[in-house]
Motif scaffolding. Structure first.
Motif, PDB file in Angstrom:
ATOM      1  N   GLY A  76       0.925  -1.174   0.089  1.00  0.00           N
ATOM      2  CA  GLY A  76       0.021  -0.057   0.245  1.00  0.00           C
ATOM      3  C   GLY A  76       1.172   1.234  -0.107  1.00  0.00           C
ATOM      4  O   GLY A  76       2.123   0.991   0.154  1.00  0.00           O
ATOM      5  N   ASP A  77       0.269   2.412  -0.099  1.00  0.00           N
ATOM      6  CA  ASP A  77       0.912   3.673   0.059  1.00  0.00           C
ATOM      7  C   ASP A  77       1.124   3.951   1.236  1.00  0.00           C
ATOM      8  O   ASP A  77       0.085   4.743   2.105  1.00  0.00           O
ATOM      9  CB  ASP A  77       0.131   4.670  -0.854  1.00  0.00           C
ATOM     10  CG  ASP A  77       0.937   6.105  -0.880  1.00  0.00           C
ATOM     11  OD1 ASP A  77       1.848   6.230  -0.128  1.00  0.00           O
ATOM     12  OD2 ASP A  77       0.360   6.666  -1.569  1.00  0.00           O
ATOM     13  N   ALA A  78       2.473   3.757   1.819  1.00  0.00           N
ATOM     14  CA  ALA A  78       2.856   4.152   3.347  1.00  0.00           C
ATOM     15  C   ALA A  78       2.571   5.541   3.504  1.00  0.00           C
ATOM     16  O   ALA A  78       2.063   6.026   4.736  1.00  0.00           O
ATOM     17  CB  ALA A  78       3.968   3.710   3.581  1.00  0.00           C
ATOM     18  N   SER A  79       2.966   6.500   2.779  1.00  0.00           N
ATOM     19  CA  SER A  79       2.718   7.823   2.905  1.00  0.00           C
ATOM     20  C   SER A  79       1.517   8.419   2.979  1.00  0.00           C
ATOM     21  O   SER A  79       0.903   9.089   3.905  1.00  0.00           O
ATOM     22  CB  SER A  79       3.607   8.819   1.865  1.00  0.00           C
ATOM     23  OG  SER A  79       2.916   8.565   0.632  1.00  0.00           O
ATOM     24  N   ALA A  80       0.202   7.776   2.154  1.00  0.00           N
ATOM     25  CA  ALA A  80      -0.941   8.001   2.383  1.00  0.00           C
ATOM     26  C   ALA A  80      -1.400   7.341   3.750  1.00  0.00           C
ATOM     27  O   ALA A  80      -2.344   7.931   4.425  1.00  0.00           O
ATOM     28  CB  ALA A  80      -1.805   7.513   1.122  1.00  0.00           C
ATOM     29  N   GLY A  81      -0.945   6.394   4.059  1.00  0.00           N
ATOM     30  CA  GLY A  81      -1.166   5.577   5.274  1.00  0.00           C
ATOM     31  C   GLY A  81      -0.856   6.284   6.624  1.00  0.00           C
ATOM     32  O   GLY A  81      -1.430   6.033   7.610  1.00  0.00           O
TER      33      GLY A  81
ATOM     34  N   ASP B 204     -12.021   2.511   2.595  1.00  0.00           N
ATOM     35  CA  ASP B 204     -12.231   1.369   1.635  1.00  0.00           C
ATOM     36  C   ASP B 204     -10.906   0.324   1.819  1.00  0.00           C
ATOM     37  O   ASP B 204      -9.997   0.786   2.591  1.00  0.00           O
ATOM     38  CB  ASP B 204     -12.171   1.675   0.313  1.00  0.00           C
ATOM     39  CG  ASP B 204     -11.462   2.871  -0.125  1.00  0.00           C
ATOM     40  OD1 ASP B 204     -10.450   2.930   0.618  1.00  0.00           O
ATOM     41  OD2 ASP B 204     -11.574   3.459  -0.992  1.00  0.00           O
ATOM     42  N   ASP B 205     -10.760  -0.768   1.061  1.00  0.00           N
ATOM     43  CA  ASP B 205      -9.746  -1.692   0.975  1.00  0.00           C
ATOM     44  C   ASP B 205      -8.411  -0.997   0.830  1.00  0.00           C
ATOM     45  O   ASP B 205      -7.242  -1.291   1.423  1.00  0.00           O
ATOM     46  CB  ASP B 205      -9.876  -2.732   0.187  1.00  0.00           C
ATOM     47  CG  ASP B 205     -11.028  -3.671   0.609  1.00  0.00           C
ATOM     48  OD1 ASP B 205     -11.359  -3.471   1.690  1.00  0.00           O
ATOM     49  OD2 ASP B 205     -11.224  -4.513  -0.156  1.00  0.00           O
ATOM     50  N   ARG B 206      -8.484  -0.061  -0.249  1.00  0.00           N
ATOM     51  CA  ARG B 206      -7.383   0.834  -0.292  1.00  0.00           C
ATOM     52  C   ARG B 206      -6.863   1.654   0.947  1.00  0.00           C
ATOM     53  O   ARG B 206      -5.673   1.309   1.222  1.00  0.00           O
ATOM     54  CB  ARG B 206      -7.740   1.699  -1.293  1.00  0.00           C
ATOM     55  CG  ARG B 206      -6.694   2.795  -1.966  1.00  0.00           C
ATOM     56  CD  ARG B 206      -5.794   2.226  -3.014  1.00  0.00           C
ATOM     57  NE  ARG B 206      -4.448   2.086  -2.597  1.00  0.00           N
ATOM     58  CZ  ARG B 206      -3.596   1.145  -2.908  1.00  0.00           C
ATOM     59  NH1 ARG B 206      -3.845   0.318  -3.798  1.00  0.00           N
ATOM     60  NH2 ARG B 206      -2.397   1.052  -2.257  1.00  0.00           N
ATOM     61  N   ALA B 207      -7.640   2.153   1.638  1.00  0.00           N
ATOM     62  CA  ALA B 207      -7.195   2.809   2.650  1.00  0.00           C
ATOM     63  C   ALA B 207      -6.628   2.019   3.823  1.00  0.00           C
ATOM     64  O   ALA B 207      -5.568   2.112   4.575  1.00  0.00           O
ATOM     65  CB  ALA B 207      -8.296   3.776   3.274  1.00  0.00           C
TER      66      ALA B 207
ATOM     67  N   VAL C 297      -2.758   2.083   5.277  1.00  0.00           N
ATOM     68  CA  VAL C 297      -2.455   2.323   6.718  1.00  0.00           C
ATOM     69  C   VAL C 297      -1.478   1.176   7.322  1.00  0.00           C
ATOM     70  O   VAL C 297      -0.753   1.375   7.747  1.00  0.00           O
ATOM     71  CB  VAL C 297      -3.590   2.342   7.568  1.00  0.00           C
ATOM     72  CG1 VAL C 297      -4.468   1.147   7.861  1.00  0.00           C
ATOM     73  CG2 VAL C 297      -3.573   3.062   8.952  1.00  0.00           C
ATOM     74  N   VAL C 298      -1.961  -0.113   6.889  1.00  0.00           N
ATOM     75  CA  VAL C 298      -1.170  -1.510   7.104  1.00  0.00           C
ATOM     76  C   VAL C 298       0.190  -1.117   6.513  1.00  0.00           C
ATOM     77  O   VAL C 298       1.260  -1.398   7.230  1.00  0.00           O
ATOM     78  CB  VAL C 298      -1.853  -2.440   6.653  1.00  0.00           C
ATOM     79  CG1 VAL C 298      -0.775  -3.698   6.827  1.00  0.00           C
ATOM     80  CG2 VAL C 298      -3.195  -2.755   7.310  1.00  0.00           C
ATOM     81  N   ALA C 299       0.387  -0.523   5.334  1.00  0.00           N
ATOM     82  CA  ALA C 299       1.787  -0.390   4.795  1.00  0.00           C
ATOM     83  C   ALA C 299       2.507   0.630   5.524  1.00  0.00           C
ATOM     84  O   ALA C 299       3.784   0.487   5.876  1.00  0.00           O
ATOM     85  CB  ALA C 299       1.558  -0.031   3.358  1.00  0.00           C
ATOM     86  N   TYR C 300       1.734   1.436   6.366  1.00  0.00           N
ATOM     87  CA  TYR C 300       2.427   2.536   7.021  1.00  0.00           C
ATOM     88  C   TYR C 300       2.960   1.926   8.397  1.00  0.00           C
ATOM     89  O   TYR C 300       4.041   2.053   8.908  1.00  0.00           O
ATOM     90  CB  TYR C 300       1.794   3.659   7.307  1.00  0.00           C
ATOM     91  CG  TYR C 300       2.350   4.403   8.337  1.00  0.00           C
ATOM     92  CD1 TYR C 300       3.554   5.298   8.173  1.00  0.00           C
ATOM     93  CD2 TYR C 300       2.105   4.942   9.665  1.00  0.00           C
ATOM     94  CE1 TYR C 300       4.212   6.235   9.019  1.00  0.00           C
ATOM     95  CE2 TYR C 300       2.539   5.494  10.656  1.00  0.00           C
ATOM     96  CZ  TYR C 300       3.671   6.067  10.124  1.00  0.00           C
ATOM     97  OH  TYR C 300       4.237   7.092  11.099  1.00  0.00           O
ATOM     98  N   ILE C 301       2.024   0.921   9.015  1.00  0.00           N
ATOM     99  CA  ILE C 301       2.325   0.202  10.205  1.00  0.00           C
ATOM    100  C   ILE C 301       3.491  -0.556  10.143  1.00  0.00           C
ATOM    101  O   ILE C 301       4.399  -0.692  11.016  1.00  0.00           O
ATOM    102  CB  ILE C 301       1.278  -0.651  10.741  1.00  0.00           C
ATOM    103  CG1 ILE C 301      -0.065   0.529  11.076  1.00  0.00           C
ATOM    104  CG2 ILE C 301       1.555  -1.202  11.953  1.00  0.00           C
ATOM    105  CD1 ILE C 301      -1.487  -0.210  11.405  1.00  0.00           C
ATOM    106  N   ASN C 302       3.648  -0.939   8.779  1.00  0.00           N
ATOM    107  CA  ASN C 302       4.750  -2.021   8.482  1.00  0.00           C
ATOM    108  C   ASN C 302       6.160  -1.241   8.768  1.00  0.00           C
ATOM    109  O   ASN C 302       7.281  -1.773   9.126  1.00  0.00           O
ATOM    110  CB  ASN C 302       4.988  -2.406   7.110  1.00  0.00           C
ATOM    111  CG  ASN C 302       4.285  -3.698   7.000  1.00  0.00           C
ATOM    112  OD1 ASN C 302       3.920  -4.541   7.881  1.00  0.00           O
ATOM    113  ND2 ASN C 302       3.713  -4.313   5.761  1.00  0.00           N
ATOM    114  N   THR C 303       6.356   0.152   8.573  1.00  0.00           N
ATOM    115  CA  THR C 303       7.485   1.093   8.591  1.00  0.00           C
ATOM    116  C   THR C 303       7.596   1.356  10.349  1.00  0.00           C
ATOM    117  O   THR C 303       8.550   1.567  10.476  1.00  0.00           O
ATOM    118  CB  THR C 303       7.344   2.237   7.969  1.00  0.00           C
ATOM    119  OG1 THR C 303       6.416   3.078   8.928  1.00  0.00           O
ATOM    120  CG2 THR C 303       6.947   1.835   6.758  1.00  0.00           C
TER     121      THR C 303
END
Lengths: 223, 463, 586
Positions: B363-368, B435-438, B442-448
């Motif tokens: 996902g897009d971590a910066s949006a997340g 939505d699923d995108r969001a 956010v999960v991509a961001y949590i990965n960081t």
């Protein structure tokens, strides 16, 4: 808050009395009243606008300090308050501030006489005492800090630093006006010119700040 | 002219709206019926003034609108009329004020026989304390608050030992008995409101405030926080259950006392390791989780969260909803662990190294990062987990698991059980992940996350 | 009597020379007034957009991913603070006060023009600092406009580290600006009136602005005091307002402070602030009604006394905002009583406005429409205030949408209607051009009906129990689904009202540019600002000679007079005097 409410009520009382003395009860559309009104000069108080402005400003500053004192009184009631032993240096500082006020009064009298050299001397003496007071206050702060009493150690300390600091700031503001008066005096050459009114207003302000200090100091000592 | 007509229509419309709209107080469930009466009195007095003054104004506009040759009357004042109006207004004001003050006098004076219950609010949940048999609440302080002593009860105070502590967001009150609710907060301002009770009061950190009431109806009502307390203010909900006295007494007897929560035997990690053998099959030898077996990482997760989830599986709050494919597998395992075994297990889990799960969600971590702003309120800026807000650790939990759980919350698979308050809170906050995108973002961001200072601090505190 | 000549003395001191000194570093009160107004309206439009964003979230929850709970709370905070302080206070006192005081009392300018100029630029600085909080880490504060600690400076609230500090600093700067302006307004009213202008001959606009300024000068220090203490709590770690706290699972170093102390200070400012906004509106609307009904304001003396009484009482009612704050509940008796007492002078004002219409000759021009619209919305908002001021009745309604509906009605919609009415009323004098009547009427109708359809249902949402400051309501048992329909319709109305304001802006800009040339006194008004030798008035206002005043501000439809108004500076007419030209009640 009762201090502040009292302050406002007293102020409202004074203003109210004064307004009624000014006949806020008259019917402006009636002929008799109109004849009285027609001869009105337009200004309400027999003083210059600058002096009116100063008085209003002093009312604002009074409200400011009265609110701080209310806050002090309310905060003091809570459990964690540990009273601060004020440095004895403050007595000396108070004396110096009294002297600066006396000096300013002397200068004011000299200004009314039109005695330019005396005004100049008086201003310099006043300035000296005032700076000495401020230096004394800073010294008192350093004494406290040296003995481990910091701003954030207890809220009583915080109030002490805050109130003395704000009083000092107001005095610094006064010193700006004092410096301007000195400048005007130099520009005016041999006459007093505009410096005369400045001396008058500054003297009032100095007395006022002395009064504020005495009230604050009294409150700090008493608690 | 049209103005006058519109004014008349607005007055008539407002009155009709008032009487015909379905929007009125929810039926009262406490002794404060007099408050409704004062509201009614005020409505009648103000309503009459509203109608009378506005209709008079509309009439004046019609009657004295400009016409050719018309001239206004010169009328500087009318002393008599003004005095009459002043007197009538004063009467109206007195009519509204007097009953109000009488009811307030009742509110201020708490009946001597009122039971005492403490309500504790913190960002963003409720807990409750009952005084036990001695009828006295033990001393408490925010300074003593820890995960093991969430109420901050003074362990030295004998009066506090038998205090009954309830942390599951449910307040129970007996019917028809006056109760004085002592309100306490350990962080910011909150407000205890039950619309059916009418009364409300702020919870102020550093002091204890109160309201009193007598519940007059059995049933379940909602508790709302009505003083802005930060970003999840709107999600700070609880429940109050008013029971018949007998049922209430039975329930109270089943609750744990403060002493009971403090006097547990020391946890044994070695025994925990033995129990963990069963779990290791799915969750991995080091508690690192296994995506193929749909088992999340356990190592690094704070003990209170593991404890609560195991309890939730046991009680059917989790793993029982239709659509939850993998949750039911846990129910059986959870039910073989008793309280002592659970504590041993948790003690063992805490000896395991921090896992570093593989990343599988893109996902897009910066949006997340922007979306995570909301999550950080409960789960911490580093995803380290915060016990006061009941937010589990998110960092290093496994992104596939986070994504699945978020979708469960979104779809109502998780957080729908009426007693799952934390789940319901999460479901309410899912409104921010549209939505699923969001969710992927956010999960991509949590990965960081997982290596920041807050994480390190939380790690030290847990050891 | 050296002070008498002051008004004439300084005309030569600041004659405008270049474009810069004429329009930017200007010391002319009229230019400063316009600068104040444009800045205020500009920042007000930001707040209007913010309210639109809030309504989008409330009307259509879970629809807009760009609004998070933190954003929402930032919207409500900035919206509230901007509207109350940076728009309404600045516009009424800095804008209308500056424009009207010297013109209405017959002065050439404010008594301290240089300080007046500083005031507007310091105000601009305050606005810029406030808006800067959008560009710092964490964004602006989301603590609600009341900025209550501890939550305002703790994590869990947006902008708890940077945003709140910028907000407090901006408020402090604003207070400095206000004090500089306020000294001018008070001293000009007291000391720079022209010959014959006694206090009781002043128009009520001046009375309202004068009293509001005094309230501001005495009340704003309370905000300054609390701002200073909160900044220290946040940056240095003092415990003025901060008790022992466990925040985000961690023990903080604070101890013993009192959040309620802040609330007392805040509302000691906050309640007079309501009247800082309301009193100028009361005054101005009185003048609009009188002029356009061609009739003297009814009960002028009562109106003046009511302004004074309301101003005085406003300092002893503050804790009615704190009935459920956890303060000593015995205070409730005192504050409920003082609060309801304030209803009496306020009601008298309403009666007198309506009685001014009675036996009038009512011209329903655009300013008059707004003035009458104000009476209607103010009656509504004032009456709902009686619910919230009465401690027992407040309890079920406090912190619900009833409160939101009430204060928007009484100090949002009502003053704004007066602002619009006043701008239309004085537009011909300010610009020398006439506005477009049709656009103005459309603007009135859509704004008036639109706002009522926003705020009437809100009261009922509050009675249902919908709490304010909720990002989303979610599911509750006691709130029916129809409440969501209400929320949607409120949002739609709000968006329409917001868009309609474009009509106003178009009208103002277009008419200033291309409007018809206006008559110097198009409404036939009596007050001095309409009697200037030039329209718009030139620097110095009065040409070579100051006006002299011979009558009160409300000589409309005097029996025996040829015209239905007699300007204040017109001497007694021997033909209709003395027997006729002095009113009916001897």
């Amino acid at each position: 808050m009762s201090t502040t409410v009292l302050f406002v009520l007293v102020l409202a009382g004074v203003v109210g009395w004064w307004l009624f003395a000014r006949q806020l009860t008259g019917r402006p559309w009636e002929l008799a009243q109109r004849k009285l009104d027609d001869s009105h000069e337009g200004a309400t108080l027999a003083v210059s606008p600058a002096r009116t402005g100063l008085w209003v400003l002093l009312a604002v500053i009074s409200s400011f300090f009265a609110l701080f004192m209310s806050a002090y009184g309310m905060r003091m009631m809570l459990d964690d308050w540990r009273p601060l032993a004020e440095p004895s240096l403050l007595w000396g500082n108070t004396l110096i501030l009294v002297l600066s006020s006396i000096a300013f009064q002397w200068t004011r009298v000299a200004a009314r006489r039109g005695d330019r050299p005396a005004v100049q001397t008086g201003l310099i003496v006043t300035g000296f005492f005032t700076f000495a007071f401020l230096a004394g206050q800073v010294l008192a702060w350093r004494q406290l800090s040296a003995s481990g009493q910091y701003l954030h150690s207890n809220v009583a300390n915080a109030f002490f630093f805050l109130l003395t600091g704000l009083h000092g700031l107001h005095l610094l503001g006064g010193l700006a006006a004092w410096a301007r008066t000195m400048l005007r005096l130099m520009q005016a050459g041999t006459a007093l010119g505009q410096a005369r009114q400045s001396v008058e207003l500054c003297a009032t302000y100095w007395h006022y700040l002395l009064l504020v200090w005495l009230v604050l100091f009294g409150m700090l000592l008493a608690t | 002219m049209s103005l006058a007509v519109v004014l008349i229509l607005l007055v008539v419309g407002s009155v009709i709206f008032h009487f015909l709209s379905p929007w009125w107080f929810t039926p009262i469930a406490s002794n404060w019926g007099m408050m409704d009466t004062t509201v009614d009195i005020t409505f009648w007095v103000t309503g009459i003034v509203f109608v009378a003054v506005n209709l008079f104004m509309a009439y004046a506009i019609i009657r004295f609108r400009h016409r050719q040759g018309q001239r206004a009357k010169y009328e500087p004042e009318n002393k008599k009329l003004e005095w009459w109006l002043t007197v009538i207004t004063t009467i109206g004001v007195v009519a509204m004020l007097t009953p109000g003050l009488f009811v307030w006098a009742d509110f201020v004076a708490v009946p001597k026989d009122a039971a005492i219950v403490e309500v504790v609010g913190r960002q963003w949940n409720w807990s409750f304390r009952y005084p036990g048999d001695d009828g006295v609440l033990g001393a408490s302080s925010a300074k003593l608050t820890t995960p093991d002593n969430p109420f901050g009860i003074d362990p030295q105070d004998a009066a506090g030992q038998d205090d009954v502590v309830v942390s599951d967001q449910e307040l129970r009150l007996p019917l028809d008995r006056p109760v004085k609710l002592l309100l306490r907060s350990t962080d910011v301002l909150h407000n205890f409101t039950v619309p059916q009770f009418r009364v409300k009061m702020d919870l102020v950190p550093g002091m204890v405030t109160y309201v009193w009431l007598t519940p007059t109806k059995t049933g379940t009502f909602e508790i709302l926080c009505e003083e802005l307390c930060g970003l999840a203010h709107f999600a700070m909900r609880g429940k109050v259950i008013v029971d018949e006295p007998d049922a209430y007494a039975t329930w109270l007897a089943q609750q744990r006392s403060f002493a009971g929560t403090q006097s547990l035997a020391a946890a044994d990690p070695v025994a925990g390791q033995v129990s963990y053998a069963t779990c290791a099959a799915c969750h991995g030898a080091q508690g690192e989780g296994n995506v193929l077996l749909n088992a999340p990482a356990l190592a690094g997760q704070p003990g209170w969260y593991i404890d609560r989830q195991l309890a939730n599986f046991r009680k059917g709050l989790r793993g029982a909803a239709p659509g939850d494919t993998f949750g039911p597998q846990m129910v059986g395992f959870a039910s073989i662990l008793d309280a002592a075994a659970t504590r041993n297990l948790i003690a063992y889990l805490q000896t395991l190294p921090d896992p570093r799960p593989e990343q599988s969600v893109s996902g897009d971590a910066s949006a997340g990062a922007r979306l995570y702003d909301t999550c950080a309120g409960c789960h911490g800026v580093d995803g380290q987990g915060i016990w006061t807000s009941n937010g589990p650790r998110l960092a290093n939990l496994g992104d596939w698991y986070l994504e699945r759980q978020l979708k469960y919350f979104k779809q109502g698979v998780r957080g729908k059980h009426p007693q799952d308050f934390h789940g319901a809170q999460m479901a309410l906050l899912m409104g921010t992940l549209r939505d699923d995108r969001a969710i992927a973002d956010v999960v991509a961001y949590i990965n960081t996350l997982g290596s920041g200072p807050a994480m390190a601090a939380a790690g030290t505190a847990a050891r | 009597m050296a002070y008498v000549a002051i008004a004439d003395r300084d005309t030569h001191l600041h004659d405008p020379q270049t474009f810069v000194t004429k329009y930017i570093w200007s010391q002319d009160h009229k230019v400063i007034a316009i600068q104040y107004s444009l800045i205020a309206i500009g920042v007000g439009l930001v707040a209007l957009v913010l309210s639109g964003m809030m309504r989008l979230q409330l009307g259509f929850p879970d629809t807009f991913s760009f609004i998070t709970p933190n954003n929402y709370l930032q919207f409500i905070t900035m919206h509230g603070m901007i509207m109350v302080i940076y728009l309404l206070t600045a516009l009424f006192l800095g804008g209308f006060g500056n424009y009207l005081i010297p013109l209405m009392v017959g002065a050439r300018d404010m008594v301290f023009p240089y300080m007046n100029m500083l005031s507007v630029w310091v105000y601009l600085l305050a606005v810029l600092v406030l808006l800067a909080s959008y560009f710092v880490p964490g964004g602006p504060t989301g603590a609600g406009w009341t900025l209550y600690p501890p939550q305002a400076i703790l994590p869990g609230t947006a902008g708890a580290s940077w945003g709140i500090i910028l907000m407090l600093v901006s408020l402090a700067i604003f207070i400095v600006a206000f004090t500089m302006g306020g000294l001018n307004y008070v001293c000009t009213v007291l000391q720079a009136r022209c010959r014959g202008m006694t206090l009781m001959r002043m128009p009520l606009s001046i009375w309202g602005i004068f009293m509001a300024t005094i309230l501001g000068l005495l009340a704003f220090p309370a905000l300054l005091v609390s701002a200073i203490m909160m900044i220290l709590d946040s940056l240095i770690g003092t415990s003025f307002f901060m008790p022992a706290i466990v925040s985000m699972g961690e023990q903080l170093a604070y101890e013993g402070g009192s959040p309620i102390l802040f609330q007392h200070l805040f509302w000691f400012f906050g309640h007079p602030e309501v009247y800082i906004v309301a009193l100028p509106a009361f005054g101005i609307v009185s003048d609009l009604l009188s002029v356009h009904a061609r009739k003297n304001i009814f009960g002028y003396r009562m109106m003046v006394w009511a302004i004074l009484a309301i101003g005085g009482l406003s300092f002893v009612v503050w804790a009615h905002h704190m009935y459920v704050s956890g303060m000593n509940p015995y205070f409730g008796f005192f504050f409920a009583t003082t609060t309801l007492i304030i209803a009496v002078p306020t009601a008298i004002k309403v009666y007198n406005w309506v009685l001014t219409l009675w036996h009038g000759d009512i011209h329903l021009r655009v300013p008059m429409l707004f003035a009458i619209g104000f009476i209607f919305t103010f009656i509504h908002g004032g009456l709902t205030g009686l619910f919230l001021g009465n401690v027992t009745v407040d309890l079920p309604l406090s912190d619900t949408y009833f409160v939101v509906g009430h204060f928007h009605m009484v100090m949002g919609v009502s003053p704004i209607l007066v602002v619009f009415g006043a701008i239309y009323h004085w537009f011909p004098k300010i610009t020398g051009k006439m506005y477009n009547e049709t656009l103005g009427k459309w603007h009135f109708w859509l704004t008036f009906l639109g706002t009522y359809s926003i705020y009437l249902p809100m009261h009922y949402l509050g009675i249902l129990g919908v709490p304010r400051r909720y990002f989303a309501l979610g599911e509750t048992e006691f709130i029916p689904d129809s409440a969501h329909i209400a929320n949607e319709s409120i949002t739609i109305s709000a968006l329409i009202v917001a868009v309609v304001q474009i009509l106003f802006i178009i009208n103002m800009v277009w008419s200033t540019w291309r409007g018809q040339k206006a008559d110097p006194n198009p409404w036939g008004a009596t007050t001095l600002e309409w009697q200037t030798p030039d329209t718009p008035p030139k620097h110095g206002n009065w040409g070579p000679k100051l006006p002299e005043v011979y009558r009160w501000a409300y000589d409309f439809s005097v029996p025996g007079a040829a015209r239905d108004f007699i300007p204040q500076n017109e001497p007694l007419d021997p033909k209709i005097a003395p027997g006729r030209d002095h009113g009916v009640h001897a």
